[in-house]
Design a protein around this motif. Structure first.
Motif, PDB file in Angstrom:
ATOM      1  N   ALA A 231       0.835  -1.206   0.000  1.00 32.91           N
ATOM      2  CA  ALA A 231       0.000   0.000   0.000  1.00 32.91           C
ATOM      3  C   ALA A 231       0.872   1.259   0.000  1.00 32.91           C
ATOM      4  O   ALA A 231       0.529   2.271  -0.647  1.00 32.91           O
ATOM      5  CB  ALA A 231      -0.932  -0.006   1.204  1.00 32.91           C
ATOM      6  N   ARG A 232       1.979   1.233   0.711  1.00 29.75           N
ATOM      7  CA  ARG A 232       2.875   2.398   0.724  1.00 29.75           C
ATOM      8  C   ARG A 232       3.453   2.659  -0.662  1.00 29.75           C
ATOM      9  O   ARG A 232       3.592   3.819  -1.079  1.00 29.75           O
ATOM     10  CB  ARG A 232       3.999   2.176   1.741  1.00 29.75           C
ATOM     11  N   GLU A 233       3.802   1.613  -1.390  1.00 30.99           N
ATOM     12  CA  GLU A 233       4.303   1.807  -2.759  1.00 30.99           C
ATOM     13  C   GLU A 233       3.215   2.344  -3.674  1.00 30.99           C
ATOM     14  O   GLU A 233       3.473   3.160  -4.560  1.00 30.99           O
ATOM     15  CB  GLU A 233       4.855   0.497  -3.307  1.00 30.99           C
ATOM     16  N   VAL A 234       1.973   1.890  -3.455  1.00 25.26           N
ATOM     17  CA  VAL A 234       0.870   2.403  -4.271  1.00 25.26           C
ATOM     18  C   VAL A 234       0.665   3.894  -4.018  1.00 25.26           C
ATOM     19  O   VAL A 234       0.337   4.665  -4.938  1.00 25.26           O
ATOM     20  CB  VAL A 234      -0.414   1.602  -3.990  1.00 25.26           C
ATOM     21  N   LEU A 235       0.878   4.330  -2.791  1.00 21.55           N
ATOM     22  CA  LEU A 235       0.782   5.764  -2.512  1.00 21.55           C
ATOM     23  C   LEU A 235       1.872   6.545  -3.251  1.00 21.55           C
ATOM     24  O   LEU A 235       1.650   7.703  -3.650  1.00 21.55           O
ATOM     25  CB  LEU A 235       0.888   6.008  -1.003  1.00 21.55           C
ATOM     26  N   ARG A 236       3.028   5.945  -3.446  1.00 23.21           N
ATOM     27  CA  ARG A 236       4.063   6.604  -4.256  1.00 23.21           C
ATOM     28  C   ARG A 236       3.591   6.737  -5.704  1.00 23.21           C
ATOM     29  O   ARG A 236       3.878   7.744  -6.375  1.00 23.21           O
ATOM     30  CB  ARG A 236       5.361   5.813  -4.199  1.00 23.21           C
ATOM     31  N   MET A 237       2.877   5.740  -6.201  1.00 26.16           N
ATOM     32  CA  MET A 237       2.297   5.857  -7.537  1.00 26.16           C
ATOM     33  C   MET A 237       1.311   7.023  -7.594  1.00 26.16           C
ATOM     34  O   MET A 237       1.274   7.783  -8.574  1.00 26.16           O
ATOM     35  CB  MET A 237       1.592   4.554  -7.927  1.00 26.16           C
ATOM     36  N   ALA A 238       0.521   7.184  -6.536  1.00 33.07           N
ATOM     37  CA  ALA A 238      -0.431   8.298  -6.495  1.00 33.07           C
ATOM     38  C   ALA A 238       0.298   9.642  -6.494  1.00 33.07           C
ATOM     39  O   ALA A 238      -0.165  10.614  -7.120  1.00 33.07           O
ATOM     40  CB  ALA A 238      -1.322   8.163  -5.265  1.00 33.07           C
ATOM     41  N   ASP A 239       1.429   9.716  -5.785  1.00 38.09           N
ATOM     42  CA  ASP A 239       2.216  10.958  -5.793  1.00 38.09           C
ATOM     43  C   ASP A 239       2.694  11.288  -7.201  1.00 38.09           C
ATOM     44  O   ASP A 239       2.673  12.462  -7.623  1.00 38.09           O
ATOM     45  CB  ASP A 239       3.411  10.824  -4.856  1.00 38.09           C
ATOM     46  N   GLN A 240       3.131  10.282  -7.943  1.00 36.82           N
ATOM     47  CA  GLN A 240       3.590  10.515  -9.305  1.00 36.82           C
ATOM     48  C   GLN A 240       2.442  10.963 -10.201  1.00 36.82           C
ATOM     49  O   GLN A 240       2.604  11.854 -11.041  1.00 36.82           O
ATOM     50  CB  GLN A 240       4.231   9.244  -9.869  1.00 36.82           C
ATOM     51  N   LEU A 241       1.270  10.359 -10.036  1.00 37.49           N
ATOM     52  CA  LEU A 241       0.114  10.779 -10.838  1.00 37.49           C
ATOM     53  C   LEU A 241      -0.270  12.217 -10.526  1.00 37.49           C
ATOM     54  O   LEU A 241      -0.629  12.990 -11.428  1.00 37.49           O
ATOM     55  CB  LEU A 241      -1.064   9.841 -10.578  1.00 37.49           C
ATOM     56  N   GLU A 242      -0.180  12.603  -9.265  1.00 35.49           N
ATOM     57  CA  GLU A 242      -0.470  13.994  -8.910  1.00 35.49           C
ATOM     58  C   GLU A 242       0.503  14.942  -9.619  1.00 35.49           C
ATOM     59  O   GLU A 242       0.091  15.980 -10.166  1.00 35.49           O
ATOM     60  CB  GLU A 242      -0.378  14.179  -7.397  1.00 35.49           C
ATOM     61  N   ALA A 243       1.794  14.597  -9.629  1.00 28.35           N
ATOM     62  CA  ALA A 243       2.770  15.432 -10.324  1.00 28.35           C
ATOM     63  C   ALA A 243       2.491  15.465 -11.822  1.00 28.35           C
ATOM     64  O   ALA A 243       2.670  16.510 -12.477  1.00 28.35           O
ATOM     65  CB  ALA A 243       4.180  14.899 -10.062  1.00 28.35           C
ATOM     66  N   MET A 244       2.040  14.365 -12.393  1.00 29.31           N
ATOM     67  CA  MET A 244       1.717  14.331 -13.821  1.00 29.31           C
ATOM     68  C   MET A 244       0.535  15.239 -14.138  1.00 29.31           C
ATOM     69  O   MET A 244       0.523  15.943 -15.154  1.00 29.31           O
ATOM     70  CB  MET A 244       1.426  12.902 -14.263  1.00 29.31           C
ATOM     71  N   LEU A 245      -0.483  15.236 -13.290  1.00 27.04           N
ATOM     72  CA  LEU A 245      -1.641  16.112 -13.515  1.00 27.04           C
ATOM     73  C   LEU A 245      -1.245  17.581 -13.404  1.00 27.04           C
ATOM     74  O   LEU A 245      -1.719  18.426 -14.188  1.00 27.04           O
ATOM     75  CB  LEU A 245      -2.742  15.784 -12.512  1.00 27.04           C
ATOM     76  N   ARG A 246      -0.388  17.902 -12.459  1.00 25.73           N
ATOM     77  CA  ARG A 246       0.071  19.293 -12.348  1.00 25.73           C
ATOM     78  C   ARG A 246       0.887  19.682 -13.590  1.00 25.73           C
ATOM     79  O   ARG A 246       0.777  20.804 -14.097  1.00 25.73           O
ATOM     80  CB  ARG A 246       0.903  19.474 -11.082  1.00 25.73           C
TER      81      ARG A 246
END
Length: 447
Positions: A231-246
């Motif tokens: 789950a912690r690694e999946v949250l890192r994926m979410a961080d990357q997606l947030e940066a991609m949207l920005r």
């Protein structure tokens, strides 16, 4: 008449010509005098014009280094050593530069073109190892230039003995320099490779964003701990997606043509983490999983897949529309630009809600996530209506902006749809979401 000639030599005014007399040919050359006066005025007139290229090169004719630097700037600006060599050949052919200066400028042309790959190298800016090849090429040419400058008179003499024609001298110098640097570098390659590896080391594996950080193999024997690590690694994926949207929002708002590359690198990180998480989950012993742990494993897998698919939409479709806007020169206009920015902000909020559902099983966040998905569908219908209203308008009249807006809104809705997936299992368990959107109508069998 002798007297008239003596008078002219003495500075006395000539006698006026007789009426009707024709001027003797060759006596008056006003055009030549005007051209000479213009030339003199251009170089030395009261206006104080800039010195000509010939004057500048003449001033540094005996200084090889300035000649080398001048040609290096020309080749760097032209992104081509051939362009720089042709420039030098033209100067040498017109007699503007002497043979030694021409050879020094050939060195500069080869040096300047080696700067472009180093200064414009793509890839991850944090990965210094990507600069090894252009840096090695630059070092090779720097050493070659220093060696030839030290033997410049002798090298020029050898080239003149081969062919004294100015253009051929320049061409032979270019060929000889590249052949010599290539052949002499071959036995030195191991040392040069060691040098560039020391100057530009590999990126630390711990700094690699795509490398998993929490997938501890020792924790696989304890499924609850292993699932928390995943789950912690999946949250890192979410961080990357947030940066991609920005980054996508900035690509639609600004003029950065490198945004697609940067977002592509972020998508590579998401892909790497996605593969690592699924591989890690597959190694958890299934017989050790309880009912609750099986459900959690399915949630982790589902959210990881949703994030990976959403990142693919941003990288493969959404950002390409932003790049197409720049390539075609489409101006969005104030209202479409505000709408696209607002939708990006909505998706960032959707992503935060999805994380809350994933981590906390927040039912209210799940409801808002599903309602937000319906809001994105409404925005897509509005964008389609605007495109229909634009009709046959050309790109300059707004038709291109309307089409681009619809493409962007559709892709943003797809991203929102992937994020909403995480809310469905929770709402279905609570009985707040039907398994299907289709209305069930009981009908009698006509048979």
């Amino acid at each position: 008449m002798p007297g008239a000639g003596i008078g002219r030599r003495a500075g006395l005014p000539p006698r006026p010509a007789a009426a009707g007399a024709r001027p003797r040919p060759g006596r008056h050359r006003p055009r030549a005098d005007a051209a000479g006066a213009a030339r003199d005025g251009g170089d030395h007139g009261a206006g104080g014009g800039l010195p000509t290229l010939r004057t500048l090169l003449g001033a540094v004719a005996a200084l090889p280094l300035p000649n080398l630097l001048l040609a290096a700037v020309v080749a760097w600006a032209a992104h081509s050593s051939v362009a720089g060599v042709l420039f030098v050949a033209g100067l040498a052919g017109s007699g503007t530069v002497a043979p030694e200066a021409a050879v020094a400028m050939v060195l500069g042309a080869n040096l300047g073109s080696a700067l472009n790959p180093l200064l414009e190298a793509g890839g991850d800016r944090e990965d210094r190892a990507r600069l090894r090849v252009p840096a090695g090429n630059l070092i090779n040419r720097l050493v070659g230039c220093a060696a030839v400058l030290a033997l410049l008179p002798q090298a020029t003499g050898w080239l003149l003995a081969l062919d004294a024609a100015p253009a051929r001298l320049v061409a032979n110098a270019h060929l000889a320099f590249n052949l010599a640097t290539g052949l002499l570098a071959l036995p030195l390659l191991p040392g040069l490779a060691a040098l560039v590896r020391r100057l530009l080391p590999d990126r630390d594996a711990s700094a690699d964003a795509a490398a998993p950080r929490y997938l501890d193999e020792a924790a696989l024997a304890t499924p609850s701990v292993a699932l928390a690590n995943a789950a912690r690694e999946v949250l890192r994926m979410a961080d990357q997606l947030e940066a991609m949207l920005r980054g996508s929002a900035e690509a639609f708002r600004g003029q950065d043509r490198e945004a697609a590359r940067a977002i592509g690198r972020m998508d590579d990180v998401v892909d790497g983490l996605h593969r690592a998480v699924h591989g890690y989950l597959a190694r958890i012993p299934q017989e050790a999983l309880g009912e609750e742990e099986r459900r959690r494993l399915a949630e982790v897998q589902a959210f990881a897949i949703a994030l990976e698919h959403a990142a693919d939409v941003v990288e493969r479709d959404l950002v390409r529309h932003a790049a197409k806007r720049l390539r075609r020169g489409v101006t969005l206009g104030a209202e479409p630009a505000r709408e696209i920015a607002a939708l990006h902000g909505t998706l960032l909020d959707q992503l935060r809600l999805a994380i809350a559902v994933f981590m906390m099983a927040d039912a209210e966040a799940a409801r808002r996530l599903v309602r937000g998905k319906e809001g994105l569908r409404t925005a897509e219908r509005d964008a389609a209506r605007r495109l229909a209203e634009a009709g046959a308008l050309g790109i300059a009249e707004g038709g291109g902006a309307a089409g681009l807006l619809l493409d962007a809104v559709r892709d943003l809705r797809r991203v929102g749809g992937h994020l909403a997936v995480v809310a469905h299992p929770l709402l279905e368990r609570r009985g707040e979401l039907l398994p299907s959107r289709l209305a069930l109508v009981e009908e009698e069998d006509p048979a």
